[in-house]
Design an enzyme around this catalytic site. Structure first.
Site, PDB file in Angstrom:
ATOM      1  N   GLY A  99      43.168  40.184  44.837  1.00  0.00           N
ATOM      2  CA  GLY A  99      41.770  39.987  45.223  1.00  0.00           C
ATOM      3  C   GLY A  99      40.842  40.064  44.034  1.00  0.00           C
ATOM      4  O   GLY A  99      41.254  40.338  42.903  1.00  0.00           O
ATOM      5  N   ASP A 260      48.175  33.543  41.632  1.00  0.00           N
ATOM      6  CA  ASP A 260      46.784  33.905  41.933  1.00  0.00           C
ATOM      7  C   ASP A 260      45.820  33.255  40.938  1.00  0.00           C
ATOM      8  O   ASP A 260      44.604  33.342  41.112  1.00  0.00           O
ATOM      9  CB  ASP A 260      46.601  35.428  41.931  1.00  0.00           C
ATOM     10  CG  ASP A 260      47.184  36.092  40.706  1.00  0.00           C
ATOM     11  OD1 ASP A 260      48.391  35.932  40.461  1.00  0.00           O
ATOM     12  OD2 ASP A 260      46.421  36.747  39.957  1.00  0.00           O
TER      13      ASP A 260
HETATM   14  P1  AMP Z   1      43.982  38.392  35.941  1.00  0.00           P
HETATM   15  O1  AMP Z   1      45.160  38.789  35.142  1.00  0.00           O
HETATM   16  O2  AMP Z   1      42.676  38.434  35.190  1.00  0.00           O
HETATM   17  O3  AMP Z   1      44.165  37.089  36.646  1.00  0.00           O
HETATM   18  O4  AMP Z   1      43.797  39.510  37.060  1.00  0.00           O
HETATM   19  C1  AMP Z   1      44.784  39.863  37.988  1.00  0.00           C
HETATM   20  C2  AMP Z   1      44.174  40.789  39.005  1.00  0.00           C
HETATM   21  O5  AMP Z   1      43.691  41.981  38.372  1.00  0.00           O
HETATM   22  C3  AMP Z   1      42.981  40.219  39.758  1.00  0.00           C
HETATM   23  O6  AMP Z   1      43.043  40.727  41.064  1.00  0.00           O
HETATM   24  C4  AMP Z   1      41.807  40.788  39.011  1.00  0.00           C
HETATM   25  O7  AMP Z   1      40.643  40.845  39.800  1.00  0.00           O
HETATM   26  C5  AMP Z   1      42.309  42.151  38.637  1.00  0.00           C
HETATM   27  N1  AMP Z   1      41.661  42.689  37.445  1.00  0.00           N
HETATM   28  C6  AMP Z   1      41.878  42.311  36.158  1.00  0.00           C
HETATM   29  N2  AMP Z   1      41.097  43.027  35.313  1.00  0.00           N
HETATM   30  C7  AMP Z   1      40.370  43.865  36.079  1.00  0.00           C
HETATM   31  C8  AMP Z   1      39.377  44.864  35.810  1.00  0.00           C
HETATM   32  N3  AMP Z   1      38.982  45.145  34.565  1.00  0.00           N
HETATM   33  N4  AMP Z   1      38.865  45.525  36.855  1.00  0.00           N
HETATM   34  C9  AMP Z   1      39.254  45.263  38.118  1.00  0.00           C
HETATM   35  N5  AMP Z   1      40.174  44.362  38.447  1.00  0.00           N
HETATM   36  C10 AMP Z   1      40.730  43.659  37.440  1.00  0.00           C
HETATM   37 MG    MG Z   2      43.243  35.984  37.882  1.00  0.00          MG
END
Ligand code: AMP
Ligand code: MG
Length: 503
Positions: A99, A260
């Protein structure tokens, strides 16, 4: 800020017409919550091209309340902020509940070409943040901004970036950094993982609601198909094939092709440790957390298929047996990929006709580039300027722009003989071919060292380099005399850079 003098008059900030389709979906799809305020927000960079997409007058981007709105400090009238839920396969392993951990969907804005959603990335924690802080650092926000806008200028389907707002808020990553918010724009941020989330819960009603939402709001022509859900899967497979063909042809590496991060509309989505190919190496891994090279450059087409199978399995309850859903993917993904990759590579090589042996010639070219480790962007741009015929004695001079990229000049000469023979077979004319090649072979791409140099300056409060890189990449196919430094091979300090996932 990068303001052109002749921008058509547009809307005022408060005139944005919100129409929040996603927010009207049932409660299972999202959590409503406002963004968290950001201390001492300040504009870093604004894309007037993206502003124009939502009809926003560029003068609006200078207003203090523009900064407040896109820092998450003030709500735009009509917006209804929320974080969306989704799951996803990360590096092949299932994560049931991801999410928007750091994204707030403000809502959809009506435009003449359909509704576009505005999303703040990095505006504080949400119920999906798990143990993370909900923030994004200035470094990754600048990277996402520059690459989104660069990809759009290259003609590659992508989410867009409206602006980056910086702040004084400290954020802990490997080192202490500061927080920023990047505002993204797309018709929808629905991902493969959005479908997988409901499939995993056996929530067929929500799965159907989501598929109906995507069809009715973004792909309404599919409603007329005899089996709209099958048509949806086929359409996603085709778009994804075309997208990844475009990535491969241009030399773009996403770095984290988890399900995702795969857009249901075939847009490039979620820019993290991405990279553009420099010295050609099909095995290059741009994400230094990707130990086994799952998302290496050459693996991207195969991973696209893997991800589509995951989506196909998720849509099973709406379509039928896995054999049926997977066959839909097989029927539409590889043909779209193959046709588009061949077409784009032919264009890059200046070939206007389709001839037997082209696939081999493209393969030979890539093999030669791999062996010689030639800069992928510089190669095609230098090639664009060469004549289709050259007398043997004159070649050293005429072909110098390309030969100079090679340590092994003979390898270059041998390849050029084959290229010229192929041009000759179609009666290629330089006057038509050269401009056509310059229109598909960019002079400038976002090299990691360019982003890195801009980020270093930005950390010191100087955003001039971010804006200069952005200004250059808005016109990647045009020779821009004051951008010569961006068309040079990477400086030694940046050769072979890979980028961490932390953002
Ligand atoms: P990503 O690798 O950026 O695609 O993120 C994978 C998941 O981790 C997604 O659900 C993001 O919303 C969550 N996420 C990544 N970085 C953060 C952060 N600093 N704070 C909260 N959620 C994060
Ligand atoms: Mg992402």
């Amino acid at each position: 800020m990068n303001a052109p003098l002749t921008h058509p008059p547009g809307l005022a900030l408060e005139a944005l017409a919100f129409d929040n389709h996603y927010a009207r979906l049932p409660a299972a799809f999202h959590t409503r919550l406002p963004p968290s305020p950001l201390p001492s927000p300040h504009p870093v960079v604004v894309s007037e091209d993206a502003a124009a997409l939502i009809g926003l007058d560029v003068a609006q981007t200078m207003r203090p309340d523009f900064v407040d709105a896109f820092a998450g400090n003030a709500l735009l009238r009509g917006s209804d902020p929320l974080a969306a839920v989704y799951g996803g396969h990360q590096f092949g392993s299932w994560s049931g509940r991801l999410g928007d951990g750091r994204a707030h969907l403000l809502g959809g804005v009506r435009t003449p070409s359909g509704t576009l959603e505005l999303q703040l990335k990095g505006a504080g924690p949400t119920p999906y943040s798990r143990f993370a802080d909900g923030r994004a650092v200035l470094r990754s926000s600048i990277r996402e901004f520059l690459c989104s806008e660069a990809m759009a200028a290259l003609g590659i389907p992508t989410t867009r970036a409206l602006c980056v707002i910086g702040s004084s808020l400290p954020v802990q990553r490997e080192t202490m950094e500061t927080a920023a918010v990047v505002t993204r724009i797309a018709p929808t941020f629905v991902r493969f993982g959005s479908f997988e989330y409901f499939a995993d819960k056996d929530d067929v009603a929500s799965l159907r609601t989501l598929a109906d939402h995507v069809i009715d709001d973004f792909l309404p022509h599919l409603r007329d198909a005899p089996k709209p859900f099958e048509a949806l899967l086929a359409d996603v497979a085709r778009r994804t094939g075309e997208l990844i063909a475009h990535w491969q042809a241009i030399g773009f590496m996403h770095g984290v092709m988890n399900t995702d991060n795969m857009s249901i509309l075939g847009l490039t989505l979620d820019y993290g440790p991405f990279g553009f190919m420099e010295a050609f190496d099909a095995g290059h891994i741009c994400n230094h957390s990707d130990t086994y090279g799952r998302y290496a450059f050459r693996a991207q087409p195969r991973i696209g298929l893997w991800n589509l199978y995951a989506l196909a399995d998720a849509l099973g309850p709406l379509i039928g047996h896995p054999d049926v859903t997977r066959a839909l993917v097989d029927d539409h993904y590889a043909p779209a990929f193959d046709a588009h990759f061949a077409q784009r590579m032919r264009a890059r090589l200046g070939l206007a006709t389709v001839q037997p042996g082209d696939a081999d010639f493209i393969g030979t070219t890539l093999g030669m580039l791999q062996l010689q480790r030639i800069d992928y962007t510089l190669f095609f741009r230098a090639l664009s300027g060469l004549p289709g015929a050259a007398l043997r004695d004159a070649r050293a001079v005429i072909d110098a722009p390309l030969r100079d990229l090679f340590a092994d000049r003979e390898a270059c000469d041998a390849w050029l003989l084959g290229w010229r023979a192929r041009l000759d077979r179609e009666g290629s004319r330089d006057e038509a071919r050269k401009p056509a090649m310059c229109a598909v072979n960019p002079r400038y791409v976002l090299r990691n060292w360019m982003a890195e140099a801009a980020i270093r300056r930005a950390r010191e409060g100087d955003f001039g380099e971010v804006r200069a890189v952005f200004g250059c990449l808005r016109r990647p196919f045009d020779d821009q005399p004051d951008c010569a430094r961006y068309a040079a091979p990477p400086p030694d300090w940046a050769a072979g850079m890979s980028v961490s996932c932390s953002s």
